[in-house]
Design an enzyme around this catalytic site. Structure first.
Site, short mmCIF file in Angstrom:
data_model
loop_
_atom_site.label_atom_id
_atom_site.label_comp_id
_atom_site.label_asym_id
_atom_site.label_seq_id
_atom_site.Cartn_x
_atom_site.Cartn_y
_atom_site.Cartn_z
N HIS A 1 7.09 76.30 48.59
CA HIS A 1 8.36 76.54 47.90
C HIS A 1 8.05 77.00 46.49
O HIS A 1 6.92 77.25 46.12
CB HIS A 1 9.16 75.23 47.81
N ARG A 37 5.91 61.40 52.73
CA ARG A 37 6.38 62.77 52.59
C ARG A 37 5.33 63.58 51.84
O ARG A 37 4.72 63.10 50.88
CB ARG A 37 7.71 62.78 51.82
N CYS A 82 9.24 76.73 54.71
CA CYS A 82 9.54 75.34 55.01
C CYS A 82 10.46 75.21 56.24
O CYS A 82 10.00 75.47 57.35
CB CYS A 82 10.12 74.64 53.79
#
Length: 247
Positions: free
Chosen positions: A195, A130, A93
């Site tokens: 993640h 997002r 990320c």
């Protein structure tokens, strides 16, 4: 035999359990009799490109990324040297974005990256959607198969001709929500938005990184198989959950 790992900015880049990637590497290496040494490298500290087999950067919020970006310029030459020597580098990320050429956050100045990945990331603004949720993607590297994970990022990453995507998205958004790519690979440098952390959920990818990391000093190394019943069971649950959520 020893696996030497540098953990860059462990106090700033550690969102969503990214440190779990190092725990996974240690567990899988030590089960095979391979000693593991993890060295934290923080702001202002020197990164020795000769001293490590694998360098890891996790994710962080924009404020932490701004702090890291400034300091990372002092380590950029060492990272480029390490990449040229075949040291494995993994960024997740925010760490992935800073391994590229630049990151434009939602607010503030453009943050320069170190350019070991030919990629540029731009945040389209605070009102933009997002990218959050489970990801399923088919890895482009042979022998690894399907990757599962969780993404949570506002930045849209575009790959240049100098890299290939790490995977092709089946479920989720990936690099930018448009071209179906997830992550990036160039030689022994890897970036991903997964993640969760990514390696415990994807043990074949973890073993691929261990083999590559050891190869530079020890030549080709065979890794004895491990009992991955629990890891595979967790992967099956993640696959089912991702596909159900995204129907």
């Amino acid at each position: 035999m020893e696996l030497r790992i540098a953990h860059l900015y462990p106090d700033l880049l550690n969102l969503y359990g990214d440190r779990g990637n190092l725990l996974c590497l240690r567990w899988r290496a030590e089960r095979r009799g391979i000693a593991v040494r993890v060295t934290p490298v923080r702001l202002g500290e020197v990164l020795d490109p000769e001293a490590h087999d694998l360098i890891f950067l996790g994710g962080g919020e924009d404020r932490q990324q701004a702090l890291v970006s400034r300091d990372l310029q002092q380590k950029a030459e060492a990272l480029r040297s390490a990449a040229a020597r075949g040291v494995v580098i993994l960024g997740v990320c925010g760490g992935y974005q800073l391994l590229g050429r630049a990151y434009r956050p939602a607010e503030g100045e453009v943050l320069p990256g170190v350019g070991v990945l030919d990629a540029v990331t731009e945040h389209p603004g605070p009102r933009a959607v997002r990218f959050v949720g489970d990801v399923v993607a088919e890895c482009t590297l042979p022998g690894i198969g399907t990757l599962v994970g969780y993404e949570n990022h506002g930045g849209r990453t575009r790959l240049g001709p100098g890299v290939q995507p790490l995977a092709r998205v089946v479920v989720g958004f990936g690099n930018n929500g448009q071209d179906g790519t997830e992550g990036a690979v160039c030689g022994t440098v890897f970036g991903t938005y997964l993640h969760g952390p990514v390696l415990p959920k994807n043990p074949r990818f973890a073993d691929h990184l261990i083999r590559l990391s050891l190869r530079r000093r020890y030549g080709e190394v065979g890794l004895a198989p491990l009992d991955d019943r629990f890891e595979e069971a967790a992967r099956r649950v993640a696959l089912i959950r991702a596909r159900v959520r995204n129907r």
